[in-house]
Scaffold this motif. Structure first.
Motif, short mmCIF file in Angstrom:
data_model
loop_
_atom_site.label_atom_id
_atom_site.label_comp_id
_atom_site.label_asym_id
_atom_site.label_seq_id
_atom_site.Cartn_x
_atom_site.Cartn_y
_atom_site.Cartn_z
N VAL A 128 -0.92 10.68 3.09
CA VAL A 128 -1.74 9.91 2.14
C VAL A 128 -1.44 8.44 2.40
O VAL A 128 -0.27 8.03 2.35
N THR A 129 -2.47 7.66 2.70
CA THR A 129 -2.27 6.24 2.99
C THR A 129 -3.31 5.40 2.27
O THR A 129 -4.46 5.82 2.12
N GLY A 130 -2.91 4.23 1.85
CA GLY A 130 -3.82 3.29 1.20
C GLY A 130 -3.60 3.23 -0.28
O GLY A 130 -2.54 3.55 -0.78
N ALA A 131 -4.62 2.84 -0.99
CA ALA A 131 -4.66 2.72 -2.47
C ALA A 131 -4.02 1.45 -2.96
O ALA A 131 -3.04 0.96 -2.67
N ALA A 182 0.84 -1.19 0.00
CA ALA A 182 0.00 0.00 0.00
C ALA A 182 0.88 1.25 0.00
O ALA A 182 1.98 1.25 0.54
N SER A 183 0.37 2.30 -0.60
CA SER A 183 1.15 3.54 -0.68
C SER A 183 1.08 4.29 0.64
O SER A 183 0.11 4.19 1.39
N SER A 184 2.10 5.04 0.89
CA SER A 184 2.16 5.87 2.08
C SER A 184 3.06 7.06 1.77
O SER A 184 4.18 6.89 1.31
N THR A 185 2.54 8.25 2.01
CA THR A 185 3.32 9.47 1.79
C THR A 185 3.05 10.42 2.94
O THR A 185 1.90 10.64 3.31
N GLY A 218 -7.93 6.60 -4.60
CA GLY A 218 -8.57 5.69 -3.67
C GLY A 218 -7.98 5.75 -2.27
O GLY A 218 -8.53 5.18 -1.33
N ALA A 219 -6.86 6.44 -2.09
CA ALA A 219 -6.22 6.52 -0.78
C ALA A 219 -6.94 7.54 0.11
O ALA A 219 -7.70 8.38 -0.36
N THR A 220 -6.66 7.46 1.39
CA THR A 220 -7.16 8.43 2.36
C THR A 220 -6.13 9.53 2.51
O THR A 220 -4.92 9.25 2.60
N ALA A 221 -6.59 10.77 2.54
CA ALA A 221 -5.70 11.91 2.72
C ALA A 221 -6.07 12.63 4.01
O ALA A 221 -7.25 12.86 4.28
N VAL A 222 -5.06 12.98 4.78
CA VAL A 222 -5.26 13.74 6.01
C VAL A 222 -4.30 14.92 5.98
O VAL A 222 -3.09 14.74 5.81
#
Length: 177
Positions: A174-177, A27-30, A140-144
């Motif tokens: 940004v997490t998920g996708a 999963a992506s993570s930034t 599709g990821a969640t952004a905070v």
């Protein structure tokens, strides 16, 4: 022997539940950090009033599972309306609920549905907006996005014209996708 075996089984099951599956590592993570500068017109006072703000964020440092991302190329600047705003009580959803992030690798991410929650504790005012990446990189990821400011000294709000600028820190995750 049965107690030891039951304890060992419980430990193995707990480890299995608490350990993420190997696909979670894909999963992506930034996470990006930077500074934020806001101007208010009219200036914030102790009396609630309708205020227009202009915010400029400078986000130059990112850590990402996409190794081509090291920062954001354009400093997002946008205006917002904050009805009933006063010192330490400014609540807005950025960009009317949407924002486009321009990554240094030439890609973009469109964040929508951003809804902010304002908290003030321990001398810190924090506005955290959560939404979803609906287009571009990390779709599709969640952004905070979290904006952090020092709690305003009420005396600044009593000055003629009120509090007209505020500087702080911004964190984008940004997490998920």
């Amino acid at each position: 022997m049965i107690r030891l075996s039951a304890a060992l089984t419980t430990l193995v099951l707990a480890a299995a539940v608490l350990s993420p599956p190997t696909s979670a590592y894909a999963a992506s993570s930034t996470t990006c950090t930077g500074t934020t500068h806001v101007t208010y017109s009219p200036g914030l006072t102790l009396t609630p009033q309708d205020v227009t703000g202009t915010e400029t964020d400078t986000i130059s440092s990112c850590t990402s599972t996409d190794t081509t991302i090291t920062g954001i190329t354009t400093s997002p600047t946008y205006s917002f309306d904050a009805p009933g705003a006063s010192c330490n009580a400014v609540q807005v959803s950025p960009g009317g609920g949407g924002l486009v992030i321009h990554w240094n690798n030439g890609q973009t991410s469109t964040l929508t549905g951003l809804v902010g929650v304002l908290t003030a504790t321990g001398g810190i005012v924090q506005n955290t907006a959560t939404g979803t990446v609906t287009a571009g990189e990390f779709n599709g990821a969640t952004a905070v996005i979290t904006w952090i400011y020092a709690l305003v000294n009420p005396l600044q709000c009593l000055m003629p014209g009120g509090l007209t600028t505020q500087d702080g820190t911004i964190v984008l995750q940004v997490t998920g996708a």
